[in-house]
Enzyme design. Structure first.
Site, PDB file in Angstrom:
ATOM      1  CG  HIS A  59      -2.078  -0.987   1.301  1.00 24.08           C
ATOM      2  ND1 HIS A  59      -2.862  -1.123   2.027  1.00 24.08           N
ATOM      3  CD2 HIS A  59      -2.119  -2.167   0.464  1.00 24.08           C
ATOM      4  CE1 HIS A  59      -3.808  -2.018   1.811  1.00 24.08           C
ATOM      5  NE2 HIS A  59      -3.119  -2.684   0.844  1.00 24.08           N
ATOM      6  CD  GLU A  61      -1.972   3.896   3.231  1.00 22.29           C
ATOM      7  OE1 GLU A  61      -3.063   4.321   3.422  1.00 22.29           O
ATOM      8  OE2 GLU A  61      -1.633   3.249   2.198  1.00 22.29           O
ATOM      9  CB  CYS A  89      -6.701  -0.369   5.334  1.00 24.38           C
ATOM     10  SG  CYS A  89      -4.880  -1.089   5.269  1.00 24.38           S
ATOM     11  CB  CYS A  92      -2.187   1.508   6.336  1.00 25.13           C
ATOM     12  SG  CYS A  92      -1.600   0.608   4.659  1.00 25.13           S
TER      13      CYS A  92
END
Length: 155
Positions: A59, A61, A89, A92
């Site tokens: 992801h 992040e 999410c 993260c």
């Protein structure tokens, strides 16, 4: 520098939006993230890359956290600020806590997986030893439109 003006906040979020557009051009879910130091120096920029990297944890992040940690040569990113186009999410959010990110600005809310208020608010969980200052809804409409357009084209 942790007290950013609204103009500065929009500037950095626009940079994150540009990263999301790069993800979209690679057929990745269009999410972009960047991390700045308390002085305003960009430490890392990333966009979602799970497909390209064959990594479900890739992801934006997490990729930005890894880059920033390498730049400052420290796994703790104290006094840093993250900008991301979509509410992080739970995976993260946990990484942001472990990295000790000070402040989080995000664009669109994620009603399906958001961990800073939409589905769960990780900052309210008992036992968490670090809380992240959070502000959502930054350039929210633009961030949400990129995602809507992406998924509309895929269906």
């Amino acid at each position: 520098m942790l007290n950013l003006s609204s103009k500065e906040i929009e500037y950095y979020m626009q940079r994150a939006i540009n990263l999301a557009k790069q993800a979209q051009s690679c057929n990745e879910v269009p999410v972009g993230a960047l991390i700045i130091s308390k002085e305003g120096k960009v430490l890392a920029e990333a966009y979602n890359s799970p497909i390209a990297l064959n990594d479900p944890t890739a992801h934006a992040e997490l990729l930005a956290i890894r880059q920033a940690a390498n730049v400052i040569n420290n796994y703790r990113l104290t006094d840093t600020i993250m900008f991301v186009t979509l509410e992080p999410c739970l995976m993260c959010a946990g990484a942001l806590i472990w990295a000790r990110i000070k402040m989080l600005y995000f664009g669109a809310y994620d009603k399906k997986a958001g961990a800073f208020g939409s589905v769960i608010d990780i900052n309210t969980l008992k036992g968490i030893n670090h809380r992240i200052l959070t502000k959502g809804g930054i350039l929210q409409q633009e961030c949400a439109e990129i995602l809507k357009d992406f998924f509309k084209k895929r269906r």
